[in-house]
Motif scaffolding. Sequence first.
Motif, mmCIF file in Angstrom:
data_model
loop_
_atom_site.group_PDB
_atom_site.id
_atom_site.type_symbol
_atom_site.label_atom_id
_atom_site.label_comp_id
_atom_site.label_asym_id
_atom_site.label_seq_id
_atom_site.Cartn_x
_atom_site.Cartn_y
_atom_site.Cartn_z
ATOM 1 N N GLY A 149 8.233 -1.003 11.732
ATOM 2 C CA GLY A 149 9.322 -0.164 11.231
ATOM 3 C C GLY A 149 9.023 0.211 9.792
ATOM 4 O O GLY A 149 8.019 -0.235 9.217
ATOM 5 N N VAL A 182 4.466 -5.539 7.646
ATOM 6 C CA VAL A 182 5.567 -4.576 7.813
ATOM 7 C C VAL A 182 4.930 -3.197 7.776
ATOM 8 O O VAL A 182 4.366 -2.797 6.754
ATOM 9 C CB VAL A 182 6.614 -4.714 6.680
ATOM 10 N N ASN A 183 4.979 -2.509 8.903
ATOM 11 C CA ASN A 183 4.278 -1.224 8.989
ATOM 12 C C ASN A 183 4.881 -0.420 10.137
ATOM 13 O O ASN A 183 5.406 -1.002 11.084
ATOM 14 C CB ASN A 183 2.781 -1.477 9.253
ATOM 15 N N ILE A 184 4.762 0.907 10.059
ATOM 16 C CA ILE A 184 5.253 1.724 11.187
ATOM 17 C C ILE A 184 4.266 1.681 12.361
ATOM 18 O O ILE A 184 4.583 2.131 13.448
ATOM 19 C CB ILE A 184 5.531 3.186 10.761
ATOM 20 N N ALA A 185 3.047 1.147 12.119
ATOM 21 C CA ALA A 185 2.057 1.000 13.203
ATOM 22 C C ALA A 185 1.648 -0.469 13.290
ATOM 23 O O ALA A 185 1.781 -1.213 12.317
ATOM 24 C CB ALA A 185 0.831 1.846 12.885
ATOM 25 N N ALA A 194 9.240 0.161 5.822
ATOM 26 C CA ALA A 194 9.465 -0.924 4.852
ATOM 27 C C ALA A 194 10.903 -0.878 4.329
ATOM 28 O O ALA A 194 11.533 -1.927 4.147
ATOM 29 C CB ALA A 194 8.472 -0.785 3.692
ATOM 30 N N THR A 236 0.237 -0.875 4.462
ATOM 31 C CA THR A 236 -1.184 -0.667 4.176
ATOM 32 C C THR A 236 -1.970 -0.654 5.482
ATOM 33 O O THR A 236 -1.682 -1.438 6.387
ATOM 34 C CB THR A 236 -1.732 -1.699 3.161
ATOM 35 N N SER A 237 -2.954 0.246 5.536
ATOM 36 C CA SER A 237 -3.712 0.417 6.777
ATOM 37 C C SER A 237 -4.809 -0.636 6.914
ATOM 38 O O SER A 237 -5.388 -0.791 7.983
ATOM 39 C CB SER A 237 -4.344 1.810 6.799
ATOM 40 N N GLY A 238 -5.139 -1.321 5.814
ATOM 41 C CA GLY A 238 -6.192 -2.341 5.887
ATOM 42 C C GLY A 238 -7.571 -1.725 6.028
ATOM 43 O O GLY A 238 -8.445 -2.269 6.694
ATOM 44 N N ILE A 275 -0.945 3.074 -7.365
ATOM 45 C CA ILE A 275 -1.116 3.318 -8.803
ATOM 46 C C ILE A 275 0.164 3.889 -9.405
ATOM 47 O O ILE A 275 0.196 4.226 -10.581
ATOM 48 C CB ILE A 275 -2.345 4.224 -9.065
ATOM 49 N N VAL A 328 -0.660 -3.249 12.848
ATOM 50 C CA VAL A 328 -1.901 -3.471 12.078
ATOM 51 C C VAL A 328 -2.295 -4.950 12.102
ATOM 52 O O VAL A 328 -3.082 -5.399 11.276
ATOM 53 C CB VAL A 328 -1.763 -2.974 10.610
ATOM 54 N N SER A 356 5.574 3.297 -0.729
ATOM 55 C CA SER A 356 5.998 4.418 -1.577
ATOM 56 C C SER A 356 6.303 5.663 -0.752
ATOM 57 O O SER A 356 6.955 6.584 -1.246
ATOM 58 C CB SER A 356 4.921 4.720 -2.623
ATOM 59 N N ALA A 357 5.856 5.679 0.523
ATOM 60 C CA ALA A 357 6.195 6.810 1.409
ATOM 61 C C ALA A 357 7.715 6.889 1.561
ATOM 62 O O ALA A 357 8.282 7.981 1.665
ATOM 63 C CB ALA A 357 5.522 6.633 2.759
ATOM 64 N N GLY A 375 0.831 -1.197 0.000
ATOM 65 C CA GLY A 375 0.000 0.000 0.000
ATOM 66 C C GLY A 375 0.865 1.246 0.000
ATOM 67 O O GLY A 375 2.098 1.166 -0.161
HETATM 68 P P1 NAD Z 1 -3.136 4.236 3.766
HETATM 69 O O1 NAD Z 1 -2.746 5.675 3.567
HETATM 70 O O2 NAD Z 1 -4.515 3.943 4.228
HETATM 71 O O3 NAD Z 1 -2.151 3.598 4.841
HETATM 72 C C1 NAD Z 1 -0.749 3.724 4.749
HETATM 73 C C2 NAD Z 1 -0.159 2.735 5.703
HETATM 74 O O4 NAD Z 1 1.250 2.764 5.541
HETATM 75 C C3 NAD Z 1 -0.441 3.057 7.182
HETATM 76 O O5 NAD Z 1 -0.833 1.870 7.844
HETATM 77 C C4 NAD Z 1 0.907 3.559 7.714
HETATM 78 O O6 NAD Z 1 1.087 3.244 9.064
HETATM 79 C C5 NAD Z 1 1.865 2.808 6.812
HETATM 80 N N1 NAD Z 1 3.164 3.439 6.577
HETATM 81 C C6 NAD Z 1 3.442 4.761 6.405
HETATM 82 N N2 NAD Z 1 4.746 4.924 6.141
HETATM 83 C C7 NAD Z 1 5.315 3.687 6.139
HETATM 84 C C8 NAD Z 1 6.621 3.199 5.890
HETATM 85 N N3 NAD Z 1 7.634 4.034 5.607
HETATM 86 N N4 NAD Z 1 6.849 1.866 5.962
HETATM 87 C C9 NAD Z 1 5.818 0.999 6.261
HETATM 88 N N5 NAD Z 1 4.571 1.412 6.494
HETATM 89 C C10 NAD Z 1 4.301 2.732 6.418
HETATM 90 O O7 NAD Z 1 -2.773 3.494 2.423
HETATM 91 P P2 NAD Z 1 -3.373 2.189 1.758
HETATM 92 O O8 NAD Z 1 -3.625 1.155 2.800
HETATM 93 O O9 NAD Z 1 -2.510 1.881 0.593
HETATM 94 O O10 NAD Z 1 -4.845 2.594 1.220
HETATM 95 C C11 NAD Z 1 -5.233 3.857 0.790
HETATM 96 C C12 NAD Z 1 -5.386 4.110 -0.717
HETATM 97 O O11 NAD Z 1 -4.463 5.150 -1.014
HETATM 98 C C13 NAD Z 1 -5.053 2.995 -1.669
HETATM 99 O O12 NAD Z 1 -6.159 2.731 -2.462
HETATM 100 C C14 NAD Z 1 -3.937 3.550 -2.585
HETATM 101 O O13 NAD Z 1 -4.266 3.312 -3.942
HETATM 102 C C15 NAD Z 1 -3.997 5.040 -2.358
HETATM 103 N N6 NAD Z 1 -2.708 5.754 -2.472
HETATM 104 C C16 NAD Z 1 -1.739 5.315 -3.332
HETATM 105 C C17 NAD Z 1 -0.534 6.001 -3.424
HETATM 106 C C18 NAD Z 1 0.495 5.495 -4.401
HETATM 107 O O14 NAD Z 1 0.109 4.913 -5.420
HETATM 108 N N7 NAD Z 1 1.781 5.681 -4.115
HETATM 109 C C19 NAD Z 1 -0.281 7.108 -2.628
HETATM 110 C C20 NAD Z 1 -1.297 7.550 -1.770
HETATM 111 C C21 NAD Z 1 -2.507 6.851 -1.692
#
Ligand code: NAD
Length: 250
Positions: free
Chosen positions: A237, A220-223, A239, A196-198, A103, A225, A26-27, A22
Motif C-alpha cells: 500500500g 512498505v511499498n505499492i509493489a 506509505a 524503495t525498489s531495491g 535528496i 519487493v 516522497s511520491a 526511497g
Molecule cells: P525507485 O524509483 O527505484 O523506486 C520507487 C519505489 O517506490 C518503487 O518500488 C515503487 O513501487 C514505490 N512506491 C511508489 N509510490 C509509493 C508510495 N506512495 N508508497 C510506497 N511505495 C511507493 O526509487 P529508489 O528506490 O529511491 O531509488 C532510485 C533513486 O532515485 C534514488 O537514488 C533516489 O535518490 C532517487 N530519487 C529521489 C527522489 C527524491 O529525493 N524525492 C525522487 C526521485 C528519485
Amino acid sequence: MNTIAEGIQALKKAKRLVFFTGAGISADSGIPTYRDPLKGLWKKHDPSLLETSKAFRENPALVWGWYLWRREQWGLAQPSCGHLAINRFSEMGFDVSVVTQNIDDLHERAGPQQVVHLHGSLAKPKCFACHRPADLSAKQAAIADDAALLEPPRCPRCNGKLRPDVVWFEEKLPIDIWKKAMALVKSCDVLFSVGTSGIVMPAADIPAIALASGATVIHVNIADVSLGNPNELMLIGRAADMLPHLLSSL
Ligand code: NAD
C-alpha cells in the motif's frame, strides 16, 4: 496472523527502529519517482543522463537548471502522512533513525529525528573543482522564467562551478555516511524499508544487511519487493496509508 498483527508483534519487542526510505515515500508528497513520466519542460529528459559528472562537464547549465527545478518542486511540497508517521514513532518512545536515498528535505521538515542522506542532499551545493560546500543566495536559488538552462553560480573561494552536493550515477557514497548508516542498520530491532525498489546499489543491500544482523524487516511499498526471508513482512500500500495505519493499531 495477518501482516499488520505480525508487524505489531515485532514492534512490541522493539526499541530501535530504522526507516530506510526511497523515492516512494516522497511520491505521496507529489514528488515523482524516476519511474513516473516527467512533465513540462523536462518531459524529454532522462534523469540518469542528467545526473552524472559527464553531463555537468558537457552542459553545466542544463544540469544546474534540472536541480534548481527539482529544488523548487520540493520547496512547494509538504511532508506526507508517511513522513509524519515516522516522527510519531519517535514521539511514542522508539529510538528512531532515518536512512534515506532521497535528496529532498521532507524528513527533516516532518520532525527532529536523525536523518542520514546516503545520496547527499539538495540543501547546499558544493564546488565541482575544490569540493568545498557553499551557500546559495535566494536570488541564486530562484528559477527565472521557467528556464531549463541556468548557469551555475561560482565558488566564492576558487571560482569553480557549483554543483549539487549529491551522489551522481557512477560516484561512490561518502564512506563516513555509509559507516554511519551501517552502524544504525546493524543495531536496529526493526528496519522499515519504505518506497524503495531495491535496485540502486549499495543502498539496495540494506534490508538484507538488517536481516543478517537479526532485525525484522517490514517493507512498505505499492509493489511486492520482499526477499523471501522468514523475518520479513510485506505491507502492500502507499506509505502515507500504511504507516499511519500501523501506528493506529499499536
Ligand atoms: P525507485 O524509483 O527505484 O523506486 C520507487 C519505489 O517506490 C518503487 O518500488 C515503487 O513501487 C514505490 N512506491 C511508489 N509510490 C509509493 C508510495 N506512495 N508508497 C510506497 N511505495 C511507493 O526509487 P529508489 O528506490 O529511491 O531509488 C532510485 C533513486 O532515485 C534514488 O537514488 C533516489 O535518490 C532517487 N530519487 C529521489 C527522489 C527524491 O529525493 N524525492 C525522487 C526521485 C528519485
